[in-house]
Design a protein around this motif. Sequence first.
Motif, PDB file in Angstrom:
ATOM      1  N   UNK A 245       0.805  -1.222   0.000  1.00 34.71           N
ATOM      2  CA  UNK A 245       0.000   0.000   0.000  1.00 34.71           C
ATOM      3  C   UNK A 245       0.838   1.271   0.000  1.00 34.71           C
ATOM      4  N   UNK A 246       2.122   1.156   0.300  1.00 38.45           N
ATOM      5  CA  UNK A 246       2.997   2.332   0.269  1.00 38.45           C
ATOM      6  C   UNK A 246       3.494   2.529  -1.155  1.00 38.45           C
ATOM      7  N   UNK A 247       2.829   3.410  -1.871  1.00 36.24           N
ATOM      8  CA  UNK A 247       3.192   3.624  -3.268  1.00 36.24           C
ATOM      9  C   UNK A 247       2.368   4.741  -3.866  1.00 36.24           C
ATOM     10  N   UNK A 248       2.293   4.747  -5.185  1.00 37.95           N
ATOM     11  CA  UNK A 248       1.560   5.799  -5.885  1.00 37.95           C
ATOM     12  C   UNK A 248       1.043   5.263  -7.206  1.00 37.95           C
ATOM     13  N   UNK A 249       0.054   5.976  -7.757  1.00 42.18           N
ATOM     14  CA  UNK A 249      -0.520   5.596  -9.045  1.00 42.18           C
ATOM     15  C   UNK A 249       0.481   5.908 -10.155  1.00 42.18           C
ATOM     16  N   UNK A 250       0.624   4.962 -11.065  1.00 36.73           N
ATOM     17  CA  UNK A 250       1.502   5.145 -12.215  1.00 36.73           C
ATOM     18  C   UNK A 250       0.660   5.569 -13.416  1.00 36.73           C
ATOM     19  N   UNK A 251       0.563   6.872 -13.635  1.00 36.02           N
ATOM     20  CA  UNK A 251      -0.290   7.377 -14.708  1.00 36.02           C
ATOM     21  C   UNK A 251       0.215   6.973 -16.085  1.00 36.02           C
ATOM     22  N   UNK A 252       1.491   6.672 -16.186  1.00 35.17           N
ATOM     23  CA  UNK A 252       2.038   6.310 -17.488  1.00 35.17           C
ATOM     24  C   UNK A 252       1.531   4.951 -17.969  1.00 35.17           C
ATOM     25  N   UNK A 253       0.922   4.169 -17.080  1.00 31.30           N
ATOM     26  CA  UNK A 253       0.392   2.868 -17.482  1.00 31.30           C
ATOM     27  C   UNK A 253      -0.943   2.987 -18.209  1.00 31.30           C
ATOM     28  N   UNK A 254      -1.630   4.123 -18.069  1.00 31.68           N
ATOM     29  CA  UNK A 254      -2.947   4.268 -18.688  1.00 31.68           C
ATOM     30  C   UNK A 254      -2.917   4.166 -20.210  1.00 31.68           C
ATOM     31  N   UNK A 255      -1.954   4.777 -20.906  1.00 30.11           N
ATOM     32  CA  UNK A 255      -1.936   4.593 -22.364  1.00 30.11           C
ATOM     33  C   UNK A 255      -1.788   3.139 -22.789  1.00 30.11           C
ATOM     34  N   UNK A 256      -1.067   2.335 -22.000  1.00 30.14           N
ATOM     35  CA  UNK A 256      -0.929   0.921 -22.326  1.00 30.14           C
ATOM     36  C   UNK A 256      -2.284   0.226 -22.264  1.00 30.14           C
ATOM     37  N   UNK A 257      -3.070   0.554 -21.239  1.00 28.41           N
ATOM     38  CA  UNK A 257      -4.400  -0.031 -21.124  1.00 28.41           C
ATOM     39  C   UNK A 257      -5.277   0.393 -22.303  1.00 28.41           C
ATOM     40  N   UNK A 258      -5.206   1.675 -22.677  1.00 32.57           N
ATOM     41  CA  UNK A 258      -5.982   2.153 -23.816  1.00 32.57           C
ATOM     42  C   UNK A 258      -5.600   1.461 -25.103  1.00 32.57           C
ATOM     43  N   UNK A 259      -4.312   1.213 -25.297  1.00 36.14           N
ATOM     44  CA  UNK A 259      -3.875   0.546 -26.522  1.00 36.14           C
ATOM     45  C   UNK A 259      -4.328  -0.911 -26.538  1.00 36.14           C
ATOM     46  N   UNK A 260      -4.376  -1.544 -25.359  1.00 38.31           N
ATOM     47  CA  UNK A 260      -4.894  -2.907 -25.295  1.00 38.31           C
ATOM     48  C   UNK A 260      -6.349  -2.991 -25.730  1.00 38.31           C
ATOM     49  N   UNK A 261      -7.147  -1.986 -25.333  1.00 35.29           N
ATOM     50  CA  UNK A 261      -8.549  -1.971 -25.756  1.00 35.29           C
ATOM     51  C   UNK A 261      -8.668  -1.679 -27.247  1.00 35.29           C
TER      52      UNK A 261
END
Length: 662
Positions: A245-261
Amino acid sequence: MNDDVQVSGWRRIENTEAERILLLAAVARQLQHPSAFRRTLPWIAVAAGIGLLSWLLQTDGELASVNGLFVLLFVSAVLGAQCLVAWGRLMRAVRAWPSAYGISMDDEGIHLALEAERSSFSWRALRALEQRNDGLLILLQDLRALFLPVRCFASRDEADAWRERIEQASGLRPGHVAPAPSSAAEAGLGQVLGDLGSNLRAGCLFALFRASAVSLLRVSVGQIILVAALSMLLGLLFDLAMAGTTGSVNWYALPYAGFGWLLTLLCAWAVAGCSPRRERVLVAVLAMASCSLVLNVPQMLSILGVSHFPSLMAYGGLMTLVLGGWLVLALIVALVRTLEISPDQRMGAVLGVVFTVAASVLLGLGEARLWVAEPAIDERADTAQDWRSTVRESVLYSQPAMLDKALASLEPGTPGKPEIFLLALAGYGQQDVFRREVDSVESLFSERFSTAAHSLVLANNPDTLETRPIASVTALRRSLAEIGRKMNPEEDVLFLFMTSHGAADFRFSLELWPYRFDELTPQTLLAALDAAGIRNRVIVVSACYSGGFVPALAGPRTLMMSASRADRNSHGCSHEAEWTFFGKAYFNEALRQTRNFEQAFDIARKAIAQREDAEGLVHSEPQIQVGSDIRPVLERLAAQLERDGPTLAVGLPRQGHIGKTE
């Protein structure tokens, strides 16, 4: 056309060329209608939102430009796909729709008798009616149209009777356009959640290859977005479980998810091209998405199980293979059933799914983490600055000369005097603990084993790019070859120490982002040692699963040690640490008590087990393999060290030696 169209209740329809042009124009008008592009808008909005958010959070201007380019390409691809779909539908309407067919009506809908088959449309499939002087134009929801000329009926009164019955059954009036099917955004919350639950049940049935799954699908753009959001939430929870739980959101992963869709959408659209139900692209997308969501759960659970129970590590690869194959088969069956693909055309579904899965793996879409662990306090604060320093032109051109200089500084062995040559290698460049280890080992061996003139360090780390040669397979081969030329093969001993991360398939990590080095495996290392002609070897591999190096590198003239078993993790690979568990116990503690390599291993193994017990960790179980012919070499080396000064023996003990011998 079937002969039974002459039965009472059926009418034969024949369209002239002009009427077929009218149908073509009607289809074209539907393609221009805003509702035809309504399904595309959410994809564009999601892509634009991801790009904008990523751009706002980006601190590096060059990467921000990359994000903007990604969004532009994504939107262009979606719009291009929409145009291709529209053009394909228009061309199929021109080529495929017959000029003559039979038509009848009942309480269920409209039935057509074509040349070799029959098809039906429910009354809800009608989108609009247009009354013309010469007939009735019927527009369908799937962008097709029918034209019923007055001349094909016995009289105008009969044609009017058909029109009235169509109006009554469909609830439409000429000139009135039926609303598009309600989306999730237009429905109540209860209906939205109910449809989502139905889609998840369909995903479970798709995963079990049940034909009844198709009937449970509740298709809308809103539902597809909800399933996508649920998939991302599941991925986020998985990442939390892995990273803590000690961490942060990795916003750079969102484009990868979009490309998968986008890949999923393109797969469904391409496979629909060989289907009689070409209009069901969104149905296929939702089927693939719900099935993937369900089957991702056991895949994630298996990874979590392996990470928390290392005893399952031996089965990790098999579970990944089985679950991956299961997913591929389930997606193929889902496409076949939702698009009603005939047996002779199912190869399209196979190729589409295989391409989509292979592209996702090759592009590393599944490796992007939505949640990453918080970096240590003393970890580098400016990763972008480190990256820029890594790829400076001066670094690229100075490395070959730096390696040549380091190799030239190695002094040759003295004939008749056994000596140790040290080669220390730090493989993983994103954590400083490995650099610190090789630096400390170099100092230790210079102090206690007189290797100052015979030591070489290869390190992957942004901080040492201008002071140390990098650790690549090429640099390792060149270093071993040069050491082999300067050693006295019968007298001298190579001490090779390698520290980094390791993989379950025994790949030793050589990583210095953004460079990509050749993979270092036990076989690659053995070939380099043999090619260098180095006979007497003491090899220490400190990495997870490093026990996989032991059987490959062991030999009569080799003392081989590893930090863990072949199916176990080693511990202590944190950025802020000075040593790993094995490095601290073996080098910083045991070899400061004794110069006997094997005795030091026995001391270190006990210390590591005690520390693992104290911290509640699964034992790494370091491994050792002792070749019988290495003993006299180490004994001669021990005698030489004794003559050089008051030191303890380096050779193996005569009795009670530890480890396995050949």
